[in-house]
Design a protein around this motif. Sequence first.
Motif, PDB file in Angstrom:
ATOM      1  N   ASP A 181       9.075  13.926 -13.639  1.00  0.00           N
ATOM      2  CA  ASP A 181       9.662  12.712 -14.226  1.00  0.00           C
ATOM      3  C   ASP A 181      10.539  13.048 -15.421  1.00  0.00           C
ATOM      4  OD1 ASP A 181       7.994  11.528 -12.374  1.00  0.00           O
ATOM      5  OD2 ASP A 181       6.461  10.988 -13.836  1.00  0.00           O
ATOM      6  N   ASP A 203      13.890  12.591 -12.828  1.00  0.00           N
ATOM      7  CA  ASP A 203      13.149  11.396 -12.449  1.00  0.00           C
ATOM      8  C   ASP A 203      13.959  10.491 -11.530  1.00  0.00           C
ATOM      9  OD1 ASP A 203      10.630   9.841 -12.926  1.00  0.00           O
ATOM     10  OD2 ASP A 203      12.126   8.316 -13.433  1.00  0.00           O
ATOM     11  N   GLN A 204      13.244   9.818 -10.634  1.00  0.00           N
ATOM     12  CA  GLN A 204      13.920   8.975  -9.645  1.00  0.00           C
ATOM     13  C   GLN A 204      14.622   7.778 -10.271  1.00  0.00           C
ATOM     14  OE1 GLN A 204      10.321   8.599  -7.205  1.00  0.00           O
ATOM     15  NE2 GLN A 204      10.305   6.425  -7.649  1.00  0.00           N
ATOM     16  N   GLU A 237      14.120  14.021  -7.566  1.00  0.00           N
ATOM     17  CA  GLU A 237      13.129  13.260  -6.798  1.00  0.00           C
ATOM     18  C   GLU A 237      13.667  11.865  -6.496  1.00  0.00           C
ATOM     19  OE1 GLU A 237       9.332  12.737  -8.817  1.00  0.00           O
ATOM     20  OE2 GLU A 237      10.175  11.365 -10.277  1.00  0.00           O
TER      21      GLU A 237
HETATM   22 MG    MG Z   1       7.899   9.637 -10.804  1.00  0.00          MG
END
Ligand code: MG
Length: 277
Positions: A181, A203-204, A237
């Motif tokens: 993250d 982080d997404q 991610e």
């Molecule tokens: Mg996450």
Amino acid sequence: HAKNSGRNTLRFFDPAMQAALDRRATLESELRQALKGRQFRLHYQPQVDIERRLIGVEALLRWQHPQRGMVSPNDFIPLAEETGLILPIGLWVLETACELLKHWQGNARTRGVQVAVNVSARQFRQLDFAAQVQRVLETSGANPALLKLELTESLVLEDVENTIAKMHAIKALGVQFSMDDFGTGYSSLSYLARLPLDQLKIDQSFVRNLPGRKNDETITRTIITMGQGLAMEVIAEGVETEAQCVFLEELGCRVYQGYLFSRPLPAEALDAFIAGS
Ligand code: MG
Ligand code: C2E
Ligand code: MG
Ligand code: MG
């Protein structure tokens, strides 16, 4: 006195609050049952390189609840952390992931594929955590170089000196570290450079808005440049679209994880993914 009794009265007579406390107590006792009853599962989400070859998986915890079905980790990990149940659960995750690694080492197609495991703060803070990791590696026979532990910025910042020392002890076993993250916390550049990290995980929440949202583009570009400068691999991610992937690739990000490639899969379905990749 008045203030205290006021608070007690509120707690005792507020039905909504009472209901929340009841739900919590139920969840806690069910969580205790879950370990004994073997209700936890690991799903594995593929991580791919620029050629879309499988290079790793992230182990993601699932709770197969007898009535409620599959429960998301976001719905029970906070309570597991509070109650300390995350300790036996986290150890089970580590053991299960290492058994998969050992199993994969015997197969030419999967040899060399890494497994990433999420580690909670409470778990990492245990005085004997490094010894636990060592024991699990020895018992399973897994290759330590293929195990990657994912830490969060908040975990690291709780106690930077202690964290760095413990990370070095675990790295001495041959294990790798990833910062999960990344970009959502408050870690400063000076800390980051001191941490023995092998990977930064964008982080997404940034990836989601690529390309197009200028601020998120800038943050993403900065993380990738930083990773390159610090000789850390950068993985994105939450990659869901081709456009996101192309943009990340143009910025120099070489490893991806997200629904574009695969959802997290049970081990059996992962075999099919591998056979088809
Ligand atoms: Mg996450
Ligand atoms: P995380 O480690 O950041 O894991 C990534 C989360 O994003 C996973 O949610 C994954 O299913 C989800 N995801 C993957 N690709 C995509 C995508 O393309 N789009 C979207 N929208 N989401 C995507 P999941 O499995 O629900 O896990 C949530 C969090 O629970 C994890 O976040 C991690 O912090 C925690 N967690 C999961 N397993 C464990 C565990 O074994 N131990 C500990 N301590 N925490 C865990
Ligand atoms: Mg993770
Ligand atoms: Mg993450």
